[in-house]
Design an enzyme around this catalytic site. Sequence first.
Site, short mmCIF file in Angstrom:
data_model
loop_
_atom_site.label_atom_id
_atom_site.label_comp_id
_atom_site.label_asym_id
_atom_site.label_seq_id
_atom_site.Cartn_x
_atom_site.Cartn_y
_atom_site.Cartn_z
N CYS A 194 2.33 -0.92 -1.74
CA CYS A 194 2.23 0.42 -1.14
C CYS A 194 3.52 1.21 -1.36
CB CYS A 194 1.92 0.33 0.35
SG CYS A 194 1.78 1.98 1.08
N LYS B 142 -1.09 -8.21 -3.78
CA LYS B 142 -1.23 -6.97 -4.56
C LYS B 142 0.13 -6.33 -4.68
CE LYS B 142 -3.56 -2.77 -5.44
NZ LYS B 142 -3.43 -1.46 -4.82
N HIS C 252 -1.01 -3.23 -9.87
CA HIS C 252 -1.22 -1.81 -10.15
C HIS C 252 -0.25 -1.42 -11.26
CE1 HIS C 252 -2.21 2.42 -9.01
NE2 HIS C 252 -1.04 2.62 -9.59
N ARG D 286 -9.26 4.86 -5.93
CA ARG D 286 -9.60 6.27 -5.75
C ARG D 286 -10.96 6.67 -6.34
NH1 ARG D 286 -4.15 8.88 -7.90
NH2 ARG D 286 -4.25 7.02 -9.20
N ASP E 220 -6.21 3.75 -12.37
CA ASP E 220 -6.83 4.72 -13.27
C ASP E 220 -8.20 4.34 -13.82
OD1 ASP E 220 -4.52 6.09 -12.87
OD2 ASP E 220 -3.76 5.95 -14.91
N GLN F 264 -5.69 -7.59 4.56
CA GLN F 264 -4.42 -7.32 3.90
C GLN F 264 -3.32 -7.00 4.91
OE1 GLN F 264 -3.08 -3.79 1.62
NE2 GLN F 264 -3.21 -5.10 -0.18
#
EC number: 1.3.1.-
Length: 337
Positions: free
Chosen positions: A108, A147, A177, A235, A212, A78
Site C-alpha cells: 500500500c 502482496k 504489483h 481497479r 494495469d 489481509q
Amino acid sequence: MSNQNKSVKIENIDLGEFPLLLAPMEDVSDPPFRAVCKANGADLMYTEFISSEGLIRDAAKSVQKLDIFEYERPIGIQLFGSDIETMGSCAEIATRANPDLIDINYGCPVKNVACRGAGAALLQDIPKMVKMTEAVVKGTHLPVTVKTRLGWDDNTKNILDVAERLQDIGIKALTVHGRTRVQMYKGDADWTLIGRIKENPRITIPIFGNGDIDSPEKALEYKNRFGVDGIMIGRASIGYPWVFNEIKHFLKTGEHLPAPTISDRIEVCLKHLDFSIRWKGERVGIFEMRRHYASYFKGLDNFKQYRAQLVTADTYAEVLAILETVQQVYQPEGVLS
C-alpha cells in the site's frame, strides 16, 4: 511456460488453472463487492486491508472487516502494520475469524499507511519485513501470502531478493504489483521483474502479477510474456465484476463474451446494493454504495443526471425508482459512447 495446464495451489488450496484474484482495495473490497465479484468468476479474494493496531485495540471498523462468508471461499484476510509483535498477535486474531489464508500488505503506497511505517514502507527495511513476515507465519497455522511492489523507488527495486527471502521463511504465494511505491499508481506497471521472479529456479511458490490488467487481451499477453501463475485484478473490477469471466472465457476460447447489457448492469448493481443494506443496514448501506454508481454505468451517454440522483437518494425505494427510469431510458441496450 511453467504455469500451463497445471492447477495452482497455495498449500492445500486448489485455485485451478491460472486463477484470477480480486485485489484487496480499501473502501471497495467489502463483502457486498466481493459477492458480485465471486458470482462473476473471481477465484480468490481478500478482505480490505486491516490495521493490526486497530485489531489489537478492538476498533469497530477493523473488527468488522474480519466478516467473511462461506460462499466467498477461498478468502484471505489481509493485515498491515508497522510493529512486528503486533502483527504476530494479529495473525492469531485473524486466524480465529477462520479465513483460508492470511495475507500481509507490503504494497500500500498511500501516505497515511506508508508514513506510519506500514504497507510499502517496509520496502525500505527488508530485514524488518522478513522478521515481520516470520512473526505472522509463526502466529497462524494457515498459509501466509504477501502482496508487495517492485521496491520503494527506481533505485531499490529489490523484489528478486525479497521473493527468495520471504519464500525461505515460509510464505506460500507472492503477489507483486509492477510499480514502485514512489510511482503510486502513475505510469505503466512494469512486469519485467515479476517475470524474472518466475524464471528463478529457486522460487517454487505461486507468483501472481498485479497492475494495469484491464482487458482480456492484456491478460493473455501478460500470462504468456511473464509466465505468472495467475493475475490479481483491482481497479478494472470496480463497477465491472464481469471482467473475471470475460478474461477466463477469452483465455479459453480466444473469443469475447457479449458486453453486459443495461439490464445486466442494473441487476448486478442491485445485488451489490441489497447485500450492502443487509450487511450494514439501510442508511449506511445506501451511503456506501454511492461510490460505485459511476463505475457501474460508465460509458453511458448523458448519465450524469441519473448519477446525481443516485448519489443523493436516501432510501432503497428512491434508488429502485431511479434505476427503473434508467432501464426505460436506455432500454434495450443503452447508447454506449
